[in-house]
Write an enzyme that holds these catalytic residues in place. Structure first.
Site, PDB file in Angstrom:
ATOM      1  N   SER A 144     -26.679  -7.253  39.490  1.00 18.35           N
ATOM      2  CA  SER A 144     -25.436  -7.693  38.839  1.00 18.35           C
ATOM      3  C   SER A 144     -24.660  -8.541  39.835  1.00 18.35           C
ATOM      4  O   SER A 144     -24.878  -8.432  41.048  1.00 18.35           O
ATOM      5  CB  SER A 144     -24.612  -6.461  38.474  1.00 18.35           C
ATOM      6  OG  SER A 144     -23.300  -6.828  38.082  1.00 18.35           O
ATOM      7  N   TYR A 157     -20.809   2.046  39.761  1.00 15.44           N
ATOM      8  CA  TYR A 157     -21.615   0.882  39.365  1.00 15.44           C
ATOM      9  C   TYR A 157     -21.755  -0.095  40.536  1.00 15.44           C
ATOM     10  O   TYR A 157     -22.864  -0.531  40.865  1.00 15.44           O
ATOM     11  CB  TYR A 157     -20.944   0.207  38.162  1.00 15.44           C
ATOM     12  CG  TYR A 157     -21.749  -0.892  37.519  1.00 15.44           C
ATOM     13  CD1 TYR A 157     -22.691  -0.600  36.536  1.00 15.44           C
ATOM     14  CD2 TYR A 157     -21.563  -2.226  37.865  1.00 15.44           C
ATOM     15  CE1 TYR A 157     -23.425  -1.607  35.926  1.00 15.44           C
ATOM     16  CE2 TYR A 157     -22.288  -3.237  37.261  1.00 15.44           C
ATOM     17  CZ  TYR A 157     -23.212  -2.926  36.285  1.00 15.44           C
ATOM     18  OH  TYR A 157     -23.935  -3.934  35.673  1.00 15.44           O
TER      19      TYR A 157
END
Ligand code: NAD
Length: 262
Positions: A144, A157
């Site tokens: 990401s 995350y």
């Protein structure tokens, strides 16, 4: 002969897009993830039709929970037992939880780290001996933009995604002389169910509307002001799995509309 691809978390979103792109090339594809059994079977059939019917690739569904190491071992063993080996491993399964650190439930922290980071260690641990035996392989970790930069309220995350870049580089160094490449793809915001679900929580944490979350949080730093498409990520995975990418290893490709250029 068809290549065999395992894509974790491929019943939805980016993983499904990647599974579709490899099926379209006639690969054997092992899909995985949660969802209603009927919908998953419909997806499996759709992908198998794309893979070319009896002459082309086959598509298998495996229900492994990516938070459970034993089930991950079974996923890779089943893929190899059915198709002979694993040529391309795509670590993609993912979840999100948005909350301040002091309010972040400890069990959510453990779950996000398990699904987003430890699962990739377990798939790789099982698939690497198969790839070494074959003298080739491709491992692609869907990381990401949050592997490179942080945002508030996404501690688990961001930590897991930063971690997976470290795992990517370490594995690349260990495997470079075995014809196996290991890379990460770092997308910006892609409008998938994972992103849709975090919009109400982000609106609440920041005290803004859901429309403002899209324009002022998600796309604020994405210079293109557009969401990234699933197909852009899928085609990058196809490229990284190609022979043309054989010297690309231990790195990441950002697909974030200029987000991390700032
Ligand atoms: P999604 O919610 O559409 O899909 C997630 C997939 O993972 C689903 O198939 C789901 O069933 C599966 N999954 C979740 N928990 C699982 C578990 N315990 N075991 C097995 N499967 C599990 O999400 P997405 O946006 O397509 O995300 C896919 C990956 O892309 C994730 O790793 C995510 O972090 C990453 N990513 C997404 C974006 C984005 O903007 N959507 C941006 C950057 C990176």
């Amino acid at each position: 002969m068809s290549r065999t691809i395992v894509v974790t978390g491929s019943t939805s979103g980016i993983g499904l897009g990647i599974a579709r792109a490899f099926a379209a090339e006639g690969a054997n594809v092992v899909i995985n993830g949660f969802g209603p059994p009927d919908a998953i079977e419909a997806t499996r059939r759709e992908l198998e039709a794309l893979a070319g019917g009896p002459a082309g690739g086959k598509v298998l569904y495996h229900a492994a929970d990516m938070a459970k190491p034993d089930e991950i071992t079974d996923l890779i063993e089943t893929a190899a037992g059915t198709f002979g080996t694993v040529d391309v491993l795509i670590n993609n399964a993912g979840i999100q939880h948005v909350a301040k650190i002091e309010e972040f439930p400890a069990e959510k922290w453990d779950l996000l780290i398990a699904v987003l980071l430890s699962s990739a260690f377990h798939t790789m641990r099982n698939a690497i001996p198969l790839m070494k035996q074959a003298g080739k392989g491709r491992i692609i970790n869907v990381a990401s933009a949050h592997a490179l930069i942080a945002s508030p309220y996404k501690s688990a995350y961001v930590a897991a995604k930063h971690g997976i870049l470290g795992l990517t580089k370490t594995a690349a160094l260990e495997l470079a002389e075995f014809g196996i490449t290991v890379n990460a793809i770092c997308p910006g915001y892609v409008l998938t169910p994972l992103v849709e679900k975090q919009i109400p929580d982000t609106a609440r944490e920041r005290g803004i509307s859901e429309a403002q979350v899209k324009s002022e949080v998600m796309l604020r730093l994405q210079a293109t002001k557009e969401f990234v498409s699933i197909d852009e990520v899928a085609q990058t995975a196809i490229f990284l799995a190609s022979d043309a990418a054989r010297s690309i290893t231990g790195t990441h490709i950002s697909i974030d509309g200029g987000w991390t250029a700032q």
